[in-house]
Write a protein that holds these residues in place. Structure first.
Motif, short mmCIF file in Angstrom:
data_model
loop_
_atom_site.label_atom_id
_atom_site.label_comp_id
_atom_site.label_asym_id
_atom_site.label_seq_id
_atom_site.Cartn_x
_atom_site.Cartn_y
_atom_site.Cartn_z
N LEU A 98 10.19 -5.34 88.78
CA LEU A 98 11.38 -5.39 88.08
C LEU A 98 11.77 -6.77 87.29
CD1 LEU A 98 13.68 -3.41 90.47
CD2 LEU A 98 13.32 -2.95 87.83
N ILE A 99 12.31 -6.88 86.34
CA ILE A 99 12.82 -8.27 85.81
C ILE A 99 14.06 -8.24 85.07
CG2 ILE A 99 11.32 -8.15 83.67
CD1 ILE A 99 11.81 -11.43 85.69
N HIS A 100 15.03 -8.81 85.49
CA HIS A 100 16.47 -8.97 84.70
C HIS A 100 16.08 -9.86 83.59
CE1 HIS A 100 18.85 -7.51 88.47
NE2 HIS A 100 18.01 -6.39 87.79
N LEU A 101 16.62 -9.41 82.25
CA LEU A 101 16.65 -10.30 81.00
C LEU A 101 17.80 -10.01 80.05
CD1 LEU A 101 15.27 -11.63 78.49
CD2 LEU A 101 13.77 -9.75 78.26
N ALA A 102 18.76 -11.06 80.24
CA ALA A 102 19.97 -11.02 79.28
C ALA A 102 20.05 -12.46 78.89
CB ALA A 102 21.10 -10.43 80.24
N ALA A 103 20.96 -12.51 77.96
CA ALA A 103 21.68 -13.76 77.70
C ALA A 103 22.20 -14.51 78.63
CB ALA A 103 22.84 -13.63 76.37
N SER A 104 22.37 -15.76 78.72
CA SER A 104 23.03 -16.42 79.76
C SER A 104 24.53 -16.61 79.43
CB SER A 104 22.40 -17.95 80.03
OG SER A 104 22.45 -18.55 78.76
N GLY A 105 25.12 -16.99 80.29
CA GLY A 105 26.81 -16.96 80.62
C GLY A 105 27.19 -15.43 80.62
N THR A 106 28.50 -15.28 80.90
CA THR A 106 29.38 -14.30 81.32
C THR A 106 30.51 -14.07 80.47
OG1 THR A 106 28.76 -14.10 83.46
CG2 THR A 106 30.58 -12.91 82.98
N THR A 107 30.83 -13.04 80.00
CA THR A 107 32.13 -12.89 79.31
C THR A 107 32.77 -11.27 79.60
OG1 THR A 107 33.27 -13.03 77.06
CG2 THR A 107 30.94 -12.11 77.04
N THR A 108 33.60 -11.09 78.93
CA THR A 108 34.09 -9.47 79.16
C THR A 108 34.12 -9.03 77.50
OG1 THR A 108 36.42 -10.37 78.47
CG2 THR A 108 35.80 -10.34 80.65
N TRP A 109 34.20 -7.78 77.35
CA TRP A 109 34.48 -7.19 75.74
C TRP A 109 35.48 -7.77 75.13
CZ3 TRP A 109 30.03 -5.08 74.78
CH2 TRP A 109 29.15 -4.38 75.75
N TYR A 110 36.49 -7.88 75.87
CA TYR A 110 37.76 -8.52 75.17
C TYR A 110 37.61 -9.70 74.53
CZ TYR A 110 42.29 -11.08 74.77
OH TYR A 110 43.32 -11.80 74.39
N GLU A 111 36.81 -10.82 75.43
CA GLU A 111 36.47 -12.17 74.92
C GLU A 111 35.08 -12.10 73.73
OE1 GLU A 111 37.48 -14.65 78.99
OE2 GLU A 111 35.27 -14.63 78.26
N PHE A 112 34.40 -11.07 73.80
CA PHE A 112 33.34 -10.96 73.07
C PHE A 112 33.65 -10.46 71.48
CE2 PHE A 112 29.41 -8.23 71.93
CZ PHE A 112 28.64 -9.16 71.17
N ALA A 113 34.79 -9.54 71.78
CA ALA A 113 35.21 -9.20 70.51
C ALA A 113 36.13 -10.41 69.98
CB ALA A 113 36.36 -8.11 70.84
N GLY A 114 36.78 -11.21 70.56
CA GLY A 114 37.41 -12.44 70.10
C GLY A 114 36.41 -13.37 69.42
N ALA A 115 35.19 -13.53 70.09
CA ALA A 115 34.03 -14.49 69.58
C ALA A 115 33.59 -13.91 68.39
CB ALA A 115 33.28 -14.70 70.75
N ILE A 116 33.41 -12.49 68.30
CA ILE A 116 32.77 -12.06 67.15
C ILE A 116 33.77 -12.11 65.64
CG2 ILE A 116 32.46 -9.39 65.84
CD1 ILE A 116 31.72 -8.71 68.88
N ILE A 117 35.16 -11.91 66.15
CA ILE A 117 35.89 -12.07 65.08
C ILE A 117 36.16 -13.68 64.53
CG2 ILE A 117 38.56 -12.03 64.67
CD1 ILE A 117 38.55 -9.32 66.23
N ASN A 118 36.25 -14.46 65.46
CA ASN A 118 36.07 -15.96 65.27
C ASN A 118 34.80 -16.37 64.47
OD1 ASN A 118 38.33 -16.47 66.51
ND2 ASN A 118 37.68 -17.10 68.43
N CYS A 119 33.62 -15.69 64.79
CA CYS A 119 32.49 -16.01 63.93
C CYS A 119 32.44 -15.68 62.53
CB CYS A 119 31.28 -15.59 64.87
SG CYS A 119 30.68 -16.46 66.21
N LEU A 120 33.02 -14.48 62.55
CA LEU A 120 33.09 -13.63 61.27
C LEU A 120 33.71 -14.55 60.31
CD1 LEU A 120 33.21 -9.98 62.27
CD2 LEU A 120 31.43 -10.87 60.89
N GLN A 121 35.08 -15.07 60.92
CA GLN A 121 35.99 -15.44 59.94
C GLN A 121 35.60 -16.88 59.67
OE1 GLN A 121 39.03 -15.31 62.71
NE2 GLN A 121 40.47 -13.80 61.33
N ALA A 122 34.77 -17.75 60.66
CA ALA A 122 34.13 -18.83 60.28
C ALA A 122 33.11 -18.97 59.16
CB ALA A 122 33.53 -19.46 61.53
#
Ligand code: NAP
Length: 290
Positions: free
Chosen positions: A208-232
């Protein structure tokens, strides 16, 4: 390679072709809901390695579709594992953070005991156990919160809703790492490109191997980041408010883990791979949104 129409499979195809001929085995070539056919199909294809990102991934639907979920996620990987073991061919399979129950706040290690809380999670765990029980050369890559510029995923849903609605209500008490399909494919390509070669990597570091992006967030913060990136990037959006809600208030059929953090130590120590921060993966993905 199966699952070539999916998020991970399509990202892998473009990266792995420089290491050899990738045979795109979509469901017309290998139908995972017909596992009895798989050995003969693999005999005919005669691959040097089998990569299986295909899966029954409809988490809520699986609650009412248990038989098909287990057929695709357990019985079919078992058939592939038997063929690959018989033919001494490495087998790369994909699994999920949903094998864990999501208790606590500590990132899950490969050695932690799984305890799924959904039919999908149970079926994926059953697939892992089946592959391990055969004991051939294999790598089971557990990943989390996968998204891509196409397909059905949270990133695409938020991108659409942010254009349609002023207010979004997003779950804020589930923690994990949104992982772009590109991040997963880059890491798998790094394994193929390692001086040892993928066969030796899998022979020596099977399991077994775990493979994910580094760092941690929530769906709420992720949604905010998506919106910020799209606006930018100049995308016109209607959304003005994101309201955090509890998972219990979001009426989904299947339960999901509150803690989906995956420990990436083994990825780094055994494979020498470190993944980008989830925000970097998001920025790269947003730059591909038309
Ligand atoms: N999505 C996530 O958030 C997530 C999170 C953690 C782990 N994972 C795991 O990562 C892996 C890749 O997921 P993904 O997000 O790339 O999945 P995806 O985008 O939903 O794609 C699933 C793929 O499986 C194929 N498939 C489904 N049923 C099949 C069948 N009966 N026979 C043959 N092919 C079949 C689909 O083909 P069609 O296009 O023909 O339907 C599609 O190519 C899976 O093992 C999944 O469990 C995913």
């Amino acid at each position: 390679m199966t699952g070539v129409t999916g998020q991970v499979g399509s990202a892998l195809i473009s990266r792995l072709s420089r290491f050899g001929t990738v045979i795109p085995a979509d469901r017309t070539v290998i139908d995972l809901s017909a596992p009895r056919e798989i050995a003969a199909q693999l005999d005919a294809l005669a691959p040097d390695i089998v990569i299986n990102p295909a899966a029954y991934t409809a988490v809520d639907k699986a609650e009412d579709d248990r038989d098909l979920a287990f057929l695709v996620n357990e019985t079919a990987p078992l058939a592939i594992a038997r063929w690959t073991a018989d033919n001494d061919v490495p087998f790369v399979h994909f699994s999920t953070d949903y094998v864990f129950d999501g208790t606590g706040t500590t990132p899950w290690k490969e050695s932690d005991s799984p305890s799924p809380i959904s039919v999908y999670g149970l079926s994926k765990l059953a697939g892992e156990v089946a592959i391990q029980s055969v004991g051939g050369p294999h790598l089971i890559v557990r990943t989390s919160w996968v998204y891509a510029p196409s397909g059905t995923n949270f990133f695409r849903t938020i991108t659409r809703l942010a254009r349609e609605r002023e207010e979004l209500r997003i779950v804020a008490d589930q923690f994990g790492a949104p992982t772009s399909a590109a991040t997963i494919a880059d890491a798998i390509a790094a394994m193929f490109g390692s001086p040892r070669g993928i066969s030796d990597v899998i022979a020596r570091d099977s399991g077994l191997i775990h493979l994910a992006a580094s760092g941690t967030t929530t769906w709420y913060e992720f949604a905010g980041a998506i919106i910020n990136c799209l606006q930018a990037k100049g995308h016109p959006l209607k959304v003005t408010r994101i309201i955090p809600i509890a998972a219990d208030d979001y009426r989904a059929k299947a339960r999901r883990p509150l803690n989906s953090r995956l420990d990436l130590t083994r990825l780094s120590l055994a494979f020498g791979i470190s993944t980008p921060h989830w925000l970097a993966g998001l920025e790269a993905t947003v730059s591909r949104v038309p």
